[in-house]
Scaffold this active site. Structure first.
Site, PDB file in Angstrom:
ATOM      1  N   ASP A  13       0.821  -1.223   0.000  1.00 45.50           N
ATOM      2  CA  ASP A  13       0.000   0.000   0.000  1.00 45.50           C
ATOM      3  C   ASP A  13       0.849   1.264   0.000  1.00 45.50           C
ATOM      4  O   ASP A  13       0.409   2.314   0.468  1.00 45.50           O
ATOM      5  CB  ASP A  13      -0.966   0.020   1.199  1.00 45.50           C
ATOM      6  CG  ASP A  13      -1.763  -1.259   1.328  1.00 45.50           C
ATOM      7  OD1 ASP A  13      -2.384  -1.653   0.329  1.00 45.50           O
ATOM      8  OD2 ASP A  13      -1.750  -1.874   2.409  1.00 45.50           O
ATOM      9  N   GLU A  14       2.049   1.185  -0.561  1.00 49.90           N
ATOM     10  CA  GLU A  14       2.934   2.355  -0.571  1.00 49.90           C
ATOM     11  C   GLU A  14       2.607   3.328  -1.701  1.00 49.90           C
ATOM     12  O   GLU A  14       3.110   4.456  -1.717  1.00 49.90           O
ATOM     13  CB  GLU A  14       4.407   1.930  -0.726  1.00 49.90           C
ATOM     14  CG  GLU A  14       4.937   1.063   0.390  1.00 49.90           C
ATOM     15  CD  GLU A  14       4.819  -0.412   0.077  1.00 49.90           C
ATOM     16  OE1 GLU A  14       5.410  -1.214   0.819  1.00 49.90           O
ATOM     17  OE2 GLU A  14       4.136  -0.772  -0.908  1.00 49.90           O
ATOM     18  N   ASN A  38      -4.484 -10.956  -4.567  1.00 50.36           N
ATOM     19  CA  ASN A  38      -4.599 -10.762  -3.118  1.00 50.36           C
ATOM     20  C   ASN A  38      -4.198  -9.366  -2.683  1.00 50.36           C
ATOM     21  O   ASN A  38      -4.024  -9.106  -1.501  1.00 50.36           O
ATOM     22  CB  ASN A  38      -3.762 -11.805  -2.373  1.00 50.36           C
ATOM     23  CG  ASN A  38      -2.322 -11.872  -2.844  1.00 50.36           C
ATOM     24  OD1 ASN A  38      -2.015 -11.505  -3.970  1.00 50.36           O
ATOM     25  ND2 ASN A  38      -1.440 -12.357  -1.990  1.00 50.36           N
ATOM     26  N   ALA A  39      -4.008  -8.466  -3.634  1.00 47.34           N
ATOM     27  CA  ALA A  39      -3.694  -7.080  -3.281  1.00 47.34           C
ATOM     28  C   ALA A  39      -4.229  -6.173  -4.372  1.00 47.34           C
ATOM     29  O   ALA A  39      -4.128  -6.492  -5.557  1.00 47.34           O
ATOM     30  CB  ALA A  39      -2.187  -6.888  -3.125  1.00 47.34           C
ATOM     31  N   HIS A  41      -4.134  -2.481  -6.324  1.00 47.89           N
ATOM     32  CA  HIS A  41      -3.330  -1.289  -6.541  1.00 47.89           C
ATOM     33  C   HIS A  41      -4.192  -0.256  -7.257  1.00 47.89           C
ATOM     34  O   HIS A  41      -4.976  -0.578  -8.146  1.00 47.89           O
ATOM     35  CB  HIS A  41      -2.027  -1.577  -7.286  1.00 47.89           C
ATOM     36  CG  HIS A  41      -2.112  -2.613  -8.353  1.00 47.89           C
ATOM     37  ND1 HIS A  41      -2.193  -3.961  -8.084  1.00 47.89           N
ATOM     38  CD2 HIS A  41      -2.127  -2.508  -9.702  1.00 47.89           C
ATOM     39  CE1 HIS A  41      -2.245  -4.639  -9.213  1.00 47.89           C
ATOM     40  NE2 HIS A  41      -2.222  -3.779 -10.212  1.00 47.89           N
ATOM     41  N   ALA A 297      -7.802  -1.151  -0.761  1.00 41.01           N
ATOM     42  CA  ALA A 297      -8.402  -0.803  -2.048  1.00 41.01           C
ATOM     43  C   ALA A 297      -9.463  -1.813  -2.469  1.00 41.01           C
ATOM     44  O   ALA A 297     -10.455  -1.456  -3.102  1.00 41.01           O
ATOM     45  CB  ALA A 297      -7.311  -0.716  -3.116  1.00 41.01           C
ATOM     46  N   GLY A 300     -11.430  -2.937   1.744  1.00 41.83           N
ATOM     47  CA  GLY A 300     -11.946  -1.856   2.580  1.00 41.83           C
ATOM     48  C   GLY A 300     -11.499  -1.952   4.022  1.00 41.83           C
ATOM     49  O   GLY A 300     -11.917  -1.158   4.868  1.00 41.83           O
ATOM     50  N   PRO A 302      -9.556  -1.365   7.359  1.00 40.36           N
ATOM     51  CA  PRO A 302      -8.734  -0.246   7.838  1.00 40.36           C
ATOM     52  C   PRO A 302      -7.289  -0.685   8.026  1.00 40.36           C
ATOM     53  O   PRO A 302      -7.020  -1.763   8.551  1.00 40.36           O
ATOM     54  CB  PRO A 302      -9.381   0.131   9.176  1.00 40.36           C
ATOM     55  CG  PRO A 302     -10.149  -1.073   9.606  1.00 40.36           C
ATOM     56  CD  PRO A 302     -10.580  -1.763   8.350  1.00 40.36           C
ATOM     57  N   ARG A 303      -6.365   0.148   7.581  1.00 42.49           N
ATOM     58  CA  ARG A 303      -4.945  -0.149   7.749  1.00 42.49           C
ATOM     59  C   ARG A 303      -4.452   0.389   9.080  1.00 42.49           C
ATOM     60  O   ARG A 303      -4.867   1.460   9.515  1.00 42.49           O
ATOM     61  CB  ARG A 303      -4.140   0.471   6.602  1.00 42.49           C
ATOM     62  CG  ARG A 303      -4.491  -0.086   5.245  1.00 42.49           C
ATOM     63  CD  ARG A 303      -3.778   0.637   4.115  1.00 42.49           C
ATOM     64  NE  ARG A 303      -4.280   0.180   2.815  1.00 42.49           N
ATOM     65  CZ  ARG A 303      -4.474   0.964   1.769  1.00 42.49           C
ATOM     66  NH1 ARG A 303      -4.208   2.255   1.845  1.00 42.49           N
ATOM     67  NH2 ARG A 303      -4.927   0.466   0.642  1.00 42.49           N
ATOM     68  N   LYS A 329       2.856  10.016  -0.333  1.00 43.35           N
ATOM     69  CA  LYS A 329       1.946  10.488   0.723  1.00 43.35           C
ATOM     70  C   LYS A 329       2.604  11.429   1.733  1.00 43.35           C
ATOM     71  O   LYS A 329       2.178  11.494   2.890  1.00 43.35           O
ATOM     72  CB  LYS A 329       1.287   9.300   1.421  1.00 43.35           C
ATOM     73  CG  LYS A 329       0.249   8.613   0.540  1.00 43.35           C
ATOM     74  CD  LYS A 329      -0.759   7.831   1.363  1.00 43.35           C
ATOM     75  CE  LYS A 329      -1.963   7.464   0.527  1.00 43.35           C
ATOM     76  NZ  LYS A 329      -3.001   6.783   1.305  1.00 43.35           N
TER      77      LYS A 329
END
Length: 425
Positions: A13-14, A38-39, A41, A297, A300, A302-303, A329
């Site tokens: 998630d960078e 599984n991710a 972007h 993404a 949903g 929360p990180r 960021k």
């Protein structure tokens, strides 16, 4: 030749998707080399958001997009994603799949769900999409590859053999209903018909492009700290999202890699279980999550949010042999007051400047911080490095000093235009 590798330096998630999208404007090929769906972007173009899982982030550009041998593919997810972006006007005739890539089957997904629900087992926080079990079959030499979908007789034989074994596990160990062979065979026969024109031997194609000095961009999913060998094991993914993973996941020589580009968020986030030394709990952590929009993404979820961990950063820089850092960021830190960066851990009275292998020891780790002055200005529209607030530049310069690697690009917002190029990559 110009082989550029883009990797995440933290827990994912960078902002790799955005950076790859920008770099791929000039790329002849964009190659995904590991992972599966599984991710997610995210790529933002003129304010329009595209969330991708399997397709390379460069799919919105003109270069050939390759899903490489090291990727595991759920054909249904692939076709759904193709359909979704085509409906939004994107072209996909430049997307191809390696015939060596492995296929995620329904029994992989079922096994993933079972393993995550077993009471006594460590909860990894898997997405339950069959990625790990598919890689497990690959390693145990029981996997089904894309090339098998081009030979239905061979596919039928492999499916029959695998399903017999898997159904034994489902029925006798877990008391579940068996999966039906005919249903799965017909379903995947349909997928094969729809994607067979995309399945090719990608290895000679990618190597030829490199030999002809074309720009080939290699895109990793997840990140360094989720690597199966070097991450916070067992809270990791099932593949190698490091620069080293490119050679096996794309089928190229390490001598053909010219640049290692590490994407690093200006703070740290993590999804799911596992140690997180610089995590900020409570109201302030929630504030960063809210400002940064730190939610998965795709899921949903929360990180978890925390201060920038440069113990992790140094580790990632060294193992990947990074030549450039892209800091993302940084705009989220505006108005937060004093800022902290972690330069070492104290574990049981001993100072560590490197990430230890013992994951449980990280639960006892105390972060050693440097404190820096923050800034209040909105920096989202700034285009030149010298126009950034003084304290923002000091923050970046200190990070660069600790890492021993230049920060070449600074991202100040989600859109592909919101970047400050300090030096050419």
């Amino acid at each position: 030749m110009a082989g550029y590798v883009v990797v995440g330096t933290q827990w994912g998630d960078e902002g790799k998707g955005k950076i790859i999208d920008v770099l791929s404007e000039k790329a002849d090929y964009v190659v995904r080399f590991q992972g599966g769906n599984n991710a997610g972007h995210t790529v933002v173009v003129d304010g329009e958001k595209f969330i991708l899982q399997l397709l390379p982030s460069g799919v919105l550009q003109a270069g050939t997009c390759v899903i490489g041998p090291g990727v595991v593919i759920d054909p249904k997810v692939f076709l759904d994603e193709i359909d979704r972006i085509e409906k939004r006007g994107a072209k996909t005739d430049h997307v191809i799949i390696s015939d060596r890539a492995h296929v995620i089957m329904p029994y992989h997904i079922e096994m993933d769900k079972i393993r995550e629900s077993v009471e006594d087992r460590i909860k990894i926080g898997t997405t339950k999409k069959g990625i790990g079990p598919c890689y497990a079959d690959k390693i145990s030499r029981d996997g089904i590859r894309m090339s098998d979908l081009l030979d239905l007789k061979q596919f039928e034989e492999k499916l029959r053999y695998n399903l017999k074994e898997k159904n034994e596990i489902f029925t006798k160990i877990y008391g579940l209903e068996p999966l039906d062979f005919d249903t799965i065979f017909e379903e995947y026969k349909g997928y094969a018909e729809k994607i067979k024109h995309r399945i090719v031997d990608t290895i000679p194609m990618v190597n030829k492009a490199l030999d002809e000095n074309k720009l080939v961009l290699f895109e990793g999913a997840q990140a360094m700290m989720l690597d199966i060998n070097y991450g916070t094991y067992p809270y990791v993914t099932s593949s190698s999202p490091t620069l080293g993973g490119v050679t096996t996941g794309a089928g190229i020589s390490p001598r053909k890699i010219d640049k290692g580009i590490g994407v690093m968020k200006a703070y740290t986030t993590r999804v799911g279980e596992g140690p997180f030394v610089t995590e900020i709990k409570g109201e302030f952590g929630d504030k960063i999550r809210g400002i940064g929009g730190e939610y998965g993404a795709v899921t949903g979820r929360p990180r978890r949010c925390g201060w920038l961990d440069l113990v992790v950063g140094r580790y990632a820089t060294e193992i990947n042999g990074l030549t450039d850092i892209v800091m993302t960021k940084i705009d989220v830190l505006s108005g937060l007051g004093k800022l902290k960066i972690c330069t070492a851990y104290e574990i049981d009275g001993v100072i560590h400047e490197y990430v230890p292998a013992d994951t449980k020891s990280l639960d006892r780790a105390i972060p050693i911080y440097e404190e820096l002055d923050g800034w209040d200005e909105d920096i989202t529209q700034i285009k030149k490095y010298e126009d950034l607030p003084v304290n923002c530049r000091k923050y970046l310069e200190r990070v660069q000093e600790i890492l021993g690697c230049p920060i070449s690009v600074v991202s100040v917002g989600p859109d592909r235009s919101q970047n400050i190029h300090i030096r050419e990559i």
